[in-house]
Design a protein around this motif. Sequence first.
Motif, PDB file in Angstrom:
ATOM      1  N   ALA A 288      23.677 -19.888 -10.922  1.00  0.00           N
ATOM      2  CA  ALA A 288      24.252 -21.073 -12.457  1.00  0.00           C
ATOM      3  C   ALA A 288      23.544 -19.574 -13.463  1.00  0.00           C
ATOM      4  CB  ALA A 288      23.522 -22.141 -13.083  1.00  0.00           C
ATOM      5  N   VAL A 289      22.591 -18.807 -13.303  1.00  0.00           N
ATOM      6  CA  VAL A 289      21.886 -18.521 -14.614  1.00  0.00           C
ATOM      7  C   VAL A 289      22.108 -17.175 -13.988  1.00  0.00           C
ATOM      8  CG1 VAL A 289      19.854 -18.108 -14.955  1.00  0.00           C
ATOM      9  CG2 VAL A 289      19.996 -20.079 -14.496  1.00  0.00           C
ATOM     10  N   PHE A 290      21.973 -16.266 -13.607  1.00  0.00           N
ATOM     11  CA  PHE A 290      21.743 -15.022 -12.845  1.00  0.00           C
ATOM     12  C   PHE A 290      23.724 -14.756 -12.847  1.00  0.00           C
ATOM     13  CE2 PHE A 290      18.028 -15.842 -11.625  1.00  0.00           C
ATOM     14  CZ  PHE A 290      16.911 -14.928 -12.623  1.00  0.00           C
ATOM     15  N   GLY A 291      24.118 -15.293 -11.948  1.00  0.00           N
ATOM     16  CA  GLY A 291      25.233 -15.573 -11.570  1.00  0.00           C
ATOM     17  C   GLY A 291      26.411 -15.407 -12.955  1.00  0.00           C
ATOM     18  N   HIS A 292      26.621 -16.294 -13.320  1.00  0.00           N
ATOM     19  CA  HIS A 292      26.859 -17.238 -14.997  1.00  0.00           C
ATOM     20  C   HIS A 292      26.468 -15.788 -15.725  1.00  0.00           C
ATOM     21  CE1 HIS A 292      28.169 -20.930 -13.925  1.00  0.00           C
ATOM     22  NE2 HIS A 292      28.284 -20.576 -13.434  1.00  0.00           N
ATOM     23  N   PHE A 293      25.849 -14.919 -16.045  1.00  0.00           N
ATOM     24  CA  PHE A 293      25.382 -14.271 -16.670  1.00  0.00           C
ATOM     25  C   PHE A 293      26.206 -12.612 -16.382  1.00  0.00           C
ATOM     26  CE2 PHE A 293      22.396 -11.010 -19.277  1.00  0.00           C
ATOM     27  CZ  PHE A 293      22.970 -11.044 -20.612  1.00  0.00           C
ATOM     28  N   ALA A 294      25.912 -12.464 -15.189  1.00  0.00           N
ATOM     29  CA  ALA A 294      26.792 -11.314 -14.786  1.00  0.00           C
ATOM     30  C   ALA A 294      28.083 -11.362 -14.740  1.00  0.00           C
ATOM     31  CB  ALA A 294      25.956 -10.965 -13.621  1.00  0.00           C
ATOM     32  N   LYS A 295      28.152 -12.282 -14.989  1.00  0.00           N
ATOM     33  CA  LYS A 295      30.311 -12.691 -14.383  1.00  0.00           C
ATOM     34  C   LYS A 295      30.601 -12.438 -15.925  1.00  0.00           C
ATOM     35  CE  LYS A 295      34.128 -15.940 -14.166  1.00  0.00           C
ATOM     36  NZ  LYS A 295      33.747 -17.391 -13.204  1.00  0.00           N
ATOM     37  N   TYR A 296      29.830 -12.854 -17.129  1.00  0.00           N
ATOM     38  CA  TYR A 296      30.477 -13.177 -18.644  1.00  0.00           C
ATOM     39  C   TYR A 296      29.795 -11.259 -19.053  1.00  0.00           C
ATOM     40  CZ  TYR A 296      28.878 -12.684 -23.699  1.00  0.00           C
ATOM     41  OH  TYR A 296      29.101 -12.541 -24.878  1.00  0.00           O
ATOM     42  N   LEU A 297      29.227 -10.468 -18.524  1.00  0.00           N
ATOM     43  CA  LEU A 297      28.845  -9.433 -18.596  1.00  0.00           C
ATOM     44  C   LEU A 297      30.332  -8.522 -18.246  1.00  0.00           C
ATOM     45  CD1 LEU A 297      25.564  -8.233 -18.570  1.00  0.00           C
ATOM     46  CD2 LEU A 297      26.286  -9.033 -20.394  1.00  0.00           C
ATOM     47  N   ASP A 298      30.583  -8.876 -16.768  1.00  0.00           N
ATOM     48  CA  ASP A 298      32.066  -7.742 -16.169  1.00  0.00           C
ATOM     49  C   ASP A 298      33.329  -8.620 -17.202  1.00  0.00           C
ATOM     50  OD1 ASP A 298      30.688  -6.969 -14.202  1.00  0.00           O
ATOM     51  OD2 ASP A 298      31.418  -8.927 -12.399  1.00  0.00           O
ATOM     52  N   GLU A 299      33.307  -9.900 -17.539  1.00  0.00           N
ATOM     53  CA  GLU A 299      34.368 -10.401 -18.035  1.00  0.00           C
ATOM     54  C   GLU A 299      34.371  -9.440 -19.616  1.00  0.00           C
ATOM     55  OE1 GLU A 299      33.985 -14.686 -19.009  1.00  0.00           O
ATOM     56  OE2 GLU A 299      34.834 -14.547 -16.922  1.00  0.00           O
TER      57      GLU A 299
END
Length: 509
Positions: A288-299
């Motif tokens: 929820a923390v690291f995964g969502h932030f990594a996904k946000y950066l990919d977007e």
Amino acid sequence: MAEHVFYDRHGLPMKTSAKTLASETDFTSVGRFSRSFDESVASGLRPKAVPGILKAAAEGDMFDFLTIAEEMEEREPHYGSVLGTRKRAVSSIDMTIEAASTNDKDQTIAKACAELINQPDFIDMLDDALDGLGKGYAAVEMMWDTKSPIWMPRDFVWQDPRLFQFDKDHRRKLKIREEGNPVGLPLSPGKFVTHMPKLKSGKPVRSGLARVAIWSFILKSYTIKDWAQFCEVFGMPLRVGKYHPNASEDEKRKLMRAVLQIASDAAGIVPQGMDIEFIETSARGGDAVFGHFAKYLDEQVSKIVLGQTMTTDSGSSRAQAEVHNEVRLDIKAADARQLEATLNKDIIRPFVDVNFGRQERYPTVKLPVQEPEDLERLANVLERLVPLGLTVAVADVRDRVGFSDPPEGAEVLQAPAASRPAANRRKAVNTTETADDLLDEIGQDELAQWERQMDPIVKPIRDLVNGAGSLGEILEGLNQLAGNMDESELARGINRARLKARGVGDVKG
């Protein structure tokens, strides 16, 4: 040694030799660089160092920036993937040559240019030229075949962009780097394809996509590292070894070794009287923390490179992704237009100059970007407008849907007789059709026009119902409608069917 003349975009002559055109530039002769091309910049890179790298690149020292731009494509899967998608969206377009005019000479020149661009190595060169999307510029060296009647570039070699620099005054003109020479060396005429995509207004040194994506790359590298540490700490249960108060130091060491090794070996032994307890951790939410932030950066990287996120990681539907067609069409068209300009400037003009002399007008390479056709929408438009009288050429419709004209005598798909327009049905009738078949078709034309025939009869009733305030008014009004109904169109349809039936009867005898 004979010299050959090229002309720049201002019409100024540039001389070069056949030997220079045919051989690859010896970059080792321009000096030894103080830094190795194999050095890594991304390893251990901290966010506070990024502004210095970008500032140095903007001032002309692009070595570290170009190194990290290359490493980003290797180390960051998402950036490498979307950048490759954007390159292939343009390099996969079928190229064409447009002649300068219809006269014989221009057609001959255009034919020679078509042979040039149809070489397999020429197609591969497009991807190398599009390397400039990430780094701001790309340089591809051409090796000419000077032994054939038509001199033609045969080999295209991608050269490391760190071998080049921009001029010190305006930072727009590319030159070869030379250690100890701040001015650099000029490029040999007719030797290099230098593609500088105009992704933003300003100098090419500040236009590379990697310049914007580098921040997402740095932040994501720290995010993934922290996520891995989180998983290492909280992904496995805590192991606690319990020993007897009278345990010796040697027994304690054995217990500690067993506790440490049991995580990887999933097995271990301890002396009798000692226990190993596994304590489940309650810490959760790393994704929820690291995964969502990594996904946000990919977007964000997808927006930078592709102009949209629907075809990458946003979870959108297939229909939405197909509409976006991987790379936003306006971006794809701009990339294709800019690559056309580079190919015409650096390849087509020198090729024509050296073989046919200077021309007033030159043939041009075209990379046509076709917008995907919404076939369902096209079918709906035709279905609604053609019955209302819109005439459309069949050839135009075939071009829109991508079908070719069927050759004479070919087996073709056709609509059933009951649903084909009358003109088409008459064309489809062959000499083997019997009178019984014709009899079965009587009334089909009239049936297809039933709405037009019945509307004059039904319209007065519809108007009465819409304007009446009660059932009583409707019943009273029906007695007065007979004179307002126009049955002439229906009568003409019935009469046409009767005449056809009479004709078929005469044929049958």
